[in-house]
Enzyme design. Sequence first.
Site, PDB file in Angstrom:
ATOM      1  N   GLU A  43     -15.251  44.589 -34.412  1.00  0.00           N
ATOM      2  CA  GLU A  43     -14.740  43.363 -35.054  1.00  0.00           C
ATOM      3  C   GLU A  43     -15.041  42.136 -34.180  1.00  0.00           C
ATOM      4  O   GLU A  43     -14.141  41.370 -33.817  1.00  0.00           O
ATOM      5  CB  GLU A  43     -13.245  43.488 -35.388  1.00  0.00           C
ATOM      6  CG  GLU A  43     -12.995  44.574 -36.415  1.00  0.00           C
ATOM      7  CD  GLU A  43     -11.615  44.560 -37.069  1.00  0.00           C
ATOM      8  OE1 GLU A  43     -10.732  43.794 -36.646  1.00  0.00           O
ATOM      9  OE2 GLU A  43     -11.434  45.318 -38.049  1.00  0.00           O
ATOM     10  N   GLU A  66     -13.662  51.776 -40.357  1.00  0.00           N
ATOM     11  CA  GLU A  66     -12.203  51.607 -40.461  1.00  0.00           C
ATOM     12  C   GLU A  66     -11.874  51.399 -41.931  1.00  0.00           C
ATOM     13  O   GLU A  66     -12.381  50.454 -42.547  1.00  0.00           O
ATOM     14  CB  GLU A  66     -11.695  50.412 -39.634  1.00  0.00           C
ATOM     15  CG  GLU A  66     -11.684  50.670 -38.144  1.00  0.00           C
ATOM     16  CD  GLU A  66     -11.013  49.565 -37.329  1.00  0.00           C
ATOM     17  OE1 GLU A  66     -10.090  48.894 -37.848  1.00  0.00           O
ATOM     18  OE2 GLU A  66     -11.431  49.378 -36.178  1.00  0.00           O
TER      19      GLU A  66
END
Length: 516
Positions: free
Chosen positions: A197, A320
């Site tokens: 991220e 994820e």
Amino acid sequence: MITPKTVLLHVLALFSAVSSASAADAVVTVSADKPGAVICPEIYGQFAEHLGHGIYGGIWVGEDSKIPNVRGIRSDVVAALKNLKVPVVRWPGGCFADEYHWKDGVGPRCDRPSIINTNWGSVVEDNSFGTHEFMDFCEQIGAQPYICGNLGSGTVAEMSQWVEYMTSDAQSPMANLRRANGRDKPWKVKFFAVGNESWGCGGTMTPEYYCDNFRRYNSFLKNYGDNKLVRIACGPGGGDYNWTKVCMEKIGGAMDAVSLHQYTIPTGDWGRKGAATGFDESEWFSTLKNTIYMEELVSENCKIMDAADSQKRVGLYVDEWGTWYDPEPGTNGGFLIQQNSLRDAIVAALNFNIFHAHSDRVRMTNIAQMVNVLQCMIMTDGDKMCLTPTYHVFEMYKVHQGATYLPVAVKGPEYDFGDRSIPAISATASRAGDGAVHVDLVNADPNAAHEVECDLSGMNAKSVSGRILTADKMDAHNTFDNPDAVKPAAFAGAKIEGGRLIVKMPPKSIVALEVK
Ligand code: AHR
């Protein structure tokens, strides 16, 4: 010879076929004669972060614990995970990965420094679970490691040396350090991500800046001996398609996969996500509607990737995904502890049905997370352990790992809620190595049963057997005191009739069938 009797029999047979077909309100066509891509086992991957009790308490209890363990790793959790055939585990984060300095987690435990886990509850992380412990865990459950490197706050040298430490067999500084720490032979590490991220907790970068960094760090990640890294770039969160475009343009030739993160939040509002249990039908509906947005996200990312990579060399790894609710009342909000109900099981099955349909590009996914965090498989409390409804879906679906996807088309009823609707029936199918065809059906409608007729084109179906996962309540869930409230049961509602598979799907159910 045609006699009045044979004509009558034919008419009766036709009438019976038509009347049974008309009883079905959904038709699923499984193209058994047009096989698709292999469903990579890694689609059933998981994610274990240093977050709350995801590692500490959930996996690692330490060698001196009274909880039965092997070298500090709890045996009940290992046994449960082995039963799932977990193919791969992503570690150590998550956001934690970009503040993790791997050298803190090797060597004698008494010498390892403690740090503050700033992302997750600001608790003390004593680094007692590090590289060796993680690799031991992977070996105990039979999974491959997927390491997420620290791009956000770590150096190029640090990331480069970690790969050397884990995979080099040379007489080199990092390989010798590993030997000094008790591991002679290198481990095999296939999957390695350059940051997590990076648009958010991993450094709030622009895609252009990230790609430049990927190029720099990746240049120093070496393949030692026959260990060949699959280099995974940080991809978008949700629908940030520009991120994917920039990655494909700037590093499409250097990376082997790009990730995608997408969480299912009932309300769609990060400030008030919704509760894990005790929700009403409105939140049941919006959760399922939000989860099938995954189809659009994956399709759009695949289009972008196809335009730059028609050979589909680069994988899309949804590393994820899962539900994210408000934390359980009374728990540390930074630990992301949430109950797991029949609704989560339906979410998992719907996502797998989507991933299978894109198995030519989606070659890994990692549910967030494995134990005690978000949409977990397993919950622990001290020496107690309990399997979640999501665990049971992973177990029911494990037959698809490594099987060949069979394209499905569903024509069926909608599940309406107010002025919104989603398809009531979702399906997937694959052919295993032994020739058996596995068909999984989901009825997302909590109120209506549906009869599904499956046309198995190209297959001479003779027998069917299966299991069902369902419960009386939308939020039915397992607890330490009642661990079997939601668990698979034998299913008698499927039959083969005239070569077609007829299935009576109860409301809010998942049915896993084996057809031979
Ligand atoms: O899974 C919890 C967190 O969600 C991860 O650490 C992060 O990558 C994402 O935002």
